[in-house]
Scaffold this motif. Structure first.
Motif, PDB file in Angstrom:
ATOM      1  N   HIS A   6       0.846  -1.187   0.000  1.00 53.08           N
ATOM      2  CA  HIS A   6       0.000   0.000   0.000  1.00 53.08           C
ATOM      3  C   HIS A   6       0.879   1.233   0.000  1.00 53.08           C
ATOM      4  O   HIS A   6       2.044   1.183   0.376  1.00 53.08           O
ATOM      5  N   THR A   7       0.309   2.343  -0.428  1.00 49.04           N
ATOM      6  CA  THR A   7       0.933   3.628  -0.214  1.00 49.04           C
ATOM      7  C   THR A   7      -0.077   4.460   0.568  1.00 49.04           C
ATOM      8  O   THR A   7      -1.170   3.989   0.879  1.00 49.04           O
ATOM      9  N   ILE A  86       4.190  -0.707   3.541  1.00 51.63           N
ATOM     10  CA  ILE A  86       4.032   0.552   2.805  1.00 51.63           C
ATOM     11  C   ILE A  86       5.154   0.681   1.777  1.00 51.63           C
ATOM     12  O   ILE A  86       6.296   0.317   2.041  1.00 51.63           O
ATOM     13  N   ARG A 124      -4.715   4.426   3.768  1.00 50.09           N
ATOM     14  CA  ARG A 124      -3.880   3.780   2.757  1.00 50.09           C
ATOM     15  C   ARG A 124      -4.656   3.512   1.485  1.00 50.09           C
ATOM     16  O   ARG A 124      -5.869   3.445   1.503  1.00 50.09           O
ATOM     17  N   THR A 125      -3.893   3.295   0.440  1.00 49.28           N
ATOM     18  CA  THR A 125      -4.486   2.895  -0.827  1.00 49.28           C
ATOM     19  C   THR A 125      -3.600   1.804  -1.434  1.00 49.28           C
ATOM     20  O   THR A 125      -2.378   1.899  -1.365  1.00 49.28           O
ATOM     21  N   PRO A 126      -4.195   0.722  -1.976  1.00 52.79           N
ATOM     22  CA  PRO A 126      -3.367  -0.354  -2.525  1.00 52.79           C
ATOM     23  C   PRO A 126      -2.603   0.098  -3.760  1.00 52.79           C
ATOM     24  O   PRO A 126      -3.076   0.932  -4.526  1.00 52.79           O
TER      25      PRO A 126
END
Length: 199
Positions: A6-7, A86, A124-126
């Motif tokens: 994720h970021t 991350i 978070r976003t994948p």
């Protein structure tokens, strides 16, 4: 199968007071090492005792202890980034010294812990691996081809009209490449095929 990385969805910060020292972790999504270093410069506080940081962007990573004893700040921040799954992110942990020495173990826990908590709380976003395809189709098929490929999350990056048809360059999630190739063959009745482009 590798676990999903994720970021961060947006920049985030978290502060803690540990034995009278104040620690502020500031994290943000980054696409390049240059952006990460610019962010470090932007958020570092010249009046603070230390501005320690780390980033990981794919295979690229760096960390800096900014005057703290070697291995007590930057590396624990990097380990927090990796431990939270991350990627494509930078974390700066700024410390305002409060007069009580923490010792090496205390510093590792303070920097690593503040960074980890910041990342744990951040939205978070994948990270979705993307691929590029190149293809040619006939003019009459273009509207249908675009409509059916958009259903697969395709983004059309380039199209150029030539005498015998249209050349398209598209980007799409890597996991849908085979499905997109099958759809291209199906719509064109075998006259067109998608080929994966490098880079």
């Amino acid at each position: 199968m590798t676990p999903m990385l994720h970021t961060l969805a947006a920049p985030f910060q978290h502060s803690e007071e540990i034995r009278k020292s104040r620690f502020l972790a500031q994290a943000a999504p980054m696409a390049t090492p240059q952006q990460a270093l610019a962010y470090v410069q932007q958020v570092s506080d010249g009046s603070a005792t230390h501005n320690c940081w780390a980033y990981r962007i794919g295979q690229d990573y760096r960390f800096n202890d900014d005057g703290e004893p070697g291995g007590t700040a930057g590396r624990p921040i990097l380990q927090a980034i990796e431990g939270q799954g991350i990627d494509r992110a930078v974390v700066v942990v700024t410390r305002w010294y409060g007069g009580i020495k923490l010792g090496a173990g205390g510093l590792v826990r303070a920097y690593g812990g503040t960074a980890a908590e910041c990342l744990r709380l951040a939205e978070r976003t994948p990270i979705v691996a993307m691929a590029r395809l190149g293809m040619r189709c006939e003019f009459a098929e273009l509207a249908l081809m675009k409509a059916r490929l958009k259903e697969l999350g395709v983004v059309f990056e380039q199209e150029s009209f030539e005498a015998d048809g249209v050349m398209l360059q598209l980007q799409l999630p890597e996991a849908r490449v085979d499905e997109a190739k099958a759809r291209i063959v199906d719509i064109s009745r075998g006259r067109s095929e998608g080929r994966v482009l490098d880079g």
